[in-house]
Scaffold this motif. Structure first.
Motif, short mmCIF file in Angstrom:
data_model
loop_
_atom_site.label_atom_id
_atom_site.label_comp_id
_atom_site.label_asym_id
_atom_site.label_seq_id
_atom_site.Cartn_x
_atom_site.Cartn_y
_atom_site.Cartn_z
N ARG A 196 0.83 -1.21 0.00
CA ARG A 196 0.00 0.00 0.00
C ARG A 196 0.86 1.26 0.00
NH1 ARG A 196 -3.66 -2.94 3.51
NH2 ARG A 196 -2.59 -2.10 5.34
N ARG A 197 2.07 1.16 0.52
CA ARG A 197 2.97 2.31 0.56
C ARG A 197 3.91 2.35 -0.65
NH1 ARG A 197 1.70 1.05 5.77
NH2 ARG A 197 1.36 2.83 7.17
N GLY A 198 3.66 1.48 -1.61
CA GLY A 198 4.46 1.49 -2.83
C GLY A 198 5.88 1.01 -2.66
N ALA A 199 6.12 0.18 -1.62
CA ALA A 199 7.49 -0.25 -1.32
C ALA A 199 7.77 -1.68 -1.75
CB ALA A 199 7.76 -0.10 0.18
N MET A 200 6.96 -2.23 -2.65
CA MET A 200 7.16 -3.61 -3.10
C MET A 200 7.47 -3.62 -4.59
SD MET A 200 4.67 -6.92 -2.64
CE MET A 200 4.65 -6.67 -0.85
N ASP A 201 8.55 -4.30 -4.96
CA ASP A 201 8.96 -4.43 -6.36
C ASP A 201 8.33 -5.70 -6.92
OD1 ASP A 201 10.26 -4.77 -8.79
OD2 ASP A 201 12.15 -3.95 -8.05
N ILE A 202 7.21 -5.57 -7.60
CA ILE A 202 6.48 -6.73 -8.10
C ILE A 202 7.29 -7.49 -9.15
CG2 ILE A 202 4.37 -7.51 -9.25
CD1 ILE A 202 3.94 -6.47 -6.44
N GLU A 203 8.00 -6.76 -10.00
CA GLU A 203 8.79 -7.41 -11.04
C GLU A 203 9.90 -8.27 -10.43
OE1 GLU A 203 9.56 -8.67 -14.73
OE2 GLU A 203 7.92 -7.31 -14.20
N VAL A 208 16.85 -9.13 2.80
CA VAL A 208 17.12 -7.69 2.92
C VAL A 208 18.62 -7.38 2.85
CG1 VAL A 208 16.94 -5.66 4.42
CG2 VAL A 208 14.97 -7.16 4.11
N PRO A 209 19.48 -8.04 3.63
CA PRO A 209 20.91 -7.73 3.51
C PRO A 209 21.49 -8.10 2.15
CG PRO A 209 20.56 -9.56 5.04
CD PRO A 209 19.23 -8.97 4.76
N ILE A 210 20.97 -9.17 1.52
CA ILE A 210 21.47 -9.55 0.20
C ILE A 210 21.10 -8.50 -0.84
CG2 ILE A 210 21.15 -11.19 -1.70
CD1 ILE A 210 21.08 -13.42 0.40
N LEU A 211 19.84 -8.07 -0.85
CA LEU A 211 19.42 -7.03 -1.79
C LEU A 211 20.15 -5.72 -1.53
CD1 LEU A 211 15.55 -7.68 -1.96
CD2 LEU A 211 17.25 -8.17 -3.73
N SER A 212 20.32 -5.39 -0.25
CA SER A 212 21.02 -4.14 0.10
C SER A 212 22.47 -4.17 -0.37
CB SER A 212 20.97 -3.92 1.61
OG SER A 212 19.64 -3.77 2.05
N ALA A 213 23.07 -5.37 -0.38
CA ALA A 213 24.45 -5.49 -0.81
C ALA A 213 24.62 -5.17 -2.30
CB ALA A 213 24.97 -6.90 -0.53
N PHE A 214 23.51 -5.20 -3.04
CA PHE A 214 23.54 -4.84 -4.46
C PHE A 214 22.94 -3.45 -4.69
CE2 PHE A 214 23.79 -9.47 -4.56
CZ PHE A 214 24.81 -9.67 -5.49
N ASN A 215 23.11 -2.59 -3.68
CA ASN A 215 22.71 -1.19 -3.77
C ASN A 215 21.21 -1.02 -4.01
OD1 ASN A 215 23.58 1.53 -3.61
ND2 ASN A 215 23.55 1.74 -5.83
N TYR A 216 20.44 -1.96 -3.52
CA TYR A 216 18.99 -1.89 -3.69
C TYR A 216 18.42 -1.06 -2.54
CZ TYR A 216 14.37 -3.54 -5.14
OH TYR A 216 13.08 -3.61 -5.60
N PRO A 217 17.49 -0.14 -2.80
CA PRO A 217 16.96 0.72 -1.73
C PRO A 217 16.40 -0.08 -0.56
CG PRO A 217 16.24 1.50 -3.88
CD PRO A 217 16.91 0.18 -4.11
N ILE A 218 16.77 0.29 0.65
CA ILE A 218 16.47 -0.51 1.84
C ILE A 218 14.97 -0.68 2.05
CG2 ILE A 218 16.68 1.51 3.34
CD1 ILE A 218 17.51 -2.14 4.26
N ARG A 219 14.18 0.38 1.85
CA ARG A 219 12.75 0.26 2.11
C ARG A 219 12.06 -0.65 1.09
NH1 ARG A 219 13.87 5.34 4.23
NH2 ARG A 219 13.03 5.64 6.33
N ARG A 220 12.51 -0.61 -0.17
CA ARG A 220 11.96 -1.52 -1.18
C ARG A 220 12.44 -2.94 -0.93
NH1 ARG A 220 9.30 0.44 -5.44
NH2 ARG A 220 9.93 -1.17 -6.90
N ALA A 221 13.64 -3.09 -0.40
CA ALA A 221 14.14 -4.42 -0.04
C ALA A 221 13.28 -5.03 1.07
CB ALA A 221 15.60 -4.34 0.41
N VAL A 222 12.97 -4.22 2.09
CA VAL A 222 12.14 -4.68 3.20
C VAL A 222 10.74 -5.04 2.69
CG1 VAL A 222 10.98 -3.96 5.32
CG2 VAL A 222 13.40 -3.42 4.98
N GLY A 223 10.15 -4.18 1.87
CA GLY A 223 8.81 -4.42 1.37
C GLY A 223 8.72 -5.65 0.49
N THR A 224 9.69 -5.82 -0.41
CA THR A 224 9.70 -6.98 -1.30
C THR A 224 9.98 -8.27 -0.54
OG1 THR A 224 10.50 -5.55 -3.09
CG2 THR A 224 10.71 -7.93 -3.41
N ALA A 225 10.93 -8.21 0.39
CA ALA A 225 11.28 -9.41 1.16
C ALA A 225 10.15 -9.85 2.08
CB ALA A 225 12.55 -9.15 1.98
N SER A 226 9.31 -8.91 2.51
CA SER A 226 8.21 -9.29 3.40
C SER A 226 7.27 -10.27 2.73
CB SER A 226 7.44 -8.04 3.84
OG SER A 226 6.78 -7.42 2.74
#
Length: 281
Positions: free
Chosen positions: A84-91, A176-194
């Motif tokens: 709902r907050r737009g923090a999920m990367d569907i692709e 989350v730490p794996i995605l963040s290690a590839f310079n992925y935005p932390i909030r989108r990493a959290v949202g997608t990983a959830s």
């Protein structure tokens, strides 16, 4: 009922309060850091089952199986809040999901067949590694400027799914730490990983449920390696508090919380290693 009759009512009441508090903490963590809550639930259940003198042969399996079951509804609520907050990367989720699912199926079956001591050792080692990453990795430190190719993304997804299912945790603890290690935005990493928690929780929980059917020395209210009492006390509060954690994730800098959480994981890992050394001596 004979099993519970040996404990004082006040002690059982304290046990119930501990499970309720676990639900609150796990829900906030699931929403805030995308960890699915399992990284909190597994060690708490493990130590509570130790206090109840549950057979060590099934103690860790019960903690992992019950945690995987709780992750399913918690992750659904957390993922919806982030979406709902737009923090999920569907692709990205579409790319990772099949590999995560395959890994979770393998991990759920493999983990349910391991000895309790091996399962505890795996959890302690990975928890210690996650704690070190949370506490020591500097902000902005990355392995690469962008996400890897889709083939490597799927390989990473399979690893996240398999290890998470063995440990009884959601996809965020590793994702989350794996995605963040590839310079992925932390909030989108959290949202997608959830959202990965649902994909991991269903096959993982089924694997532990089937593997534990008919086995002795499990506490009352258990189906396979899933304890329904723990599930019933933890889940309502994780579902209530996961949206709060998601809301906080978009309002505060979670650095201080990551440090506190890293300390909790390090202490949990140390306690599990201590128990393992004590049981082997």
């Amino acid at each position: 009922m004979e099993f519970l009759a040996q404990y004082h009512p006040a002690w059982l009441f304290g046990l119930a309060l501990a499970l309720l508090a676990t639900g609150i903490i796990a829900g906030v963590m699931a929403g805030l850091l995308g960890v699915g809550g399992g990284i909190v639930i597994v060690p708490v259940l493990y130590h509570l089952f130790t206090l109840l003198d549950i057979d060590p042969a099934v103690r860790m399996h019960l903690a992992v199986g019950t945690s995987l079951a709780t992750i399913i509804p918690t992750s659904i609520v957390s993922a919806r809040s982030h979406h709902r907050r737009g923090a999920m990367d569907i692709e990205l989720l579409r790319t990772l999901a099949p590999a995560v699912l395959a890994g979770a199926v393998i991990g759920g079956l493999f983990g349910s067949l391991l000895e309790g001591a091996v399962l505890s050792a795996i959890f302690a080692l990975v928890a210690l590694a996650v704690a070190a990453n949370m506490a020591m990795r500097s902000e902005g430190t990355t392995l690469a400027a962008t996400l890897p190719t889709r083939g490597l993304q799927r390989l990473l997804g399979a690893g996240i799914g398999s290890v998470s299912a063995v440990m009884g945790i959601g996809g965020g603890t590793l994702g989350v730490p794996i995605l963040s290690a590839f310079n992925y935005p932390i909030r989108r990493a959290v949202g997608t990983a959830s959202a990965l928690g649902v994909i991991i929780g269903v096959p993982g929980a089924l694997g532990f449920l089937i593997a534990g059917l008919g086995l002795p020395d499990r506490p009352p209210g258990s189906i396979g390696y899933i304890n329904l009492v723990g599930f019933a006390l933890i889940v309502p509060l994780t579902m209530k508090t996961a949206p709060l954690g998601a809301k906080l994730a978009h309002r505060i800098n979670p650095r201080w919380l990551r440090l506190a959480f890293a300390g909790f994981l390090a202490l949990t890992a140390a306690r599990m290693f201590f128990d393992l050394l004590g049981s082997s001596s």
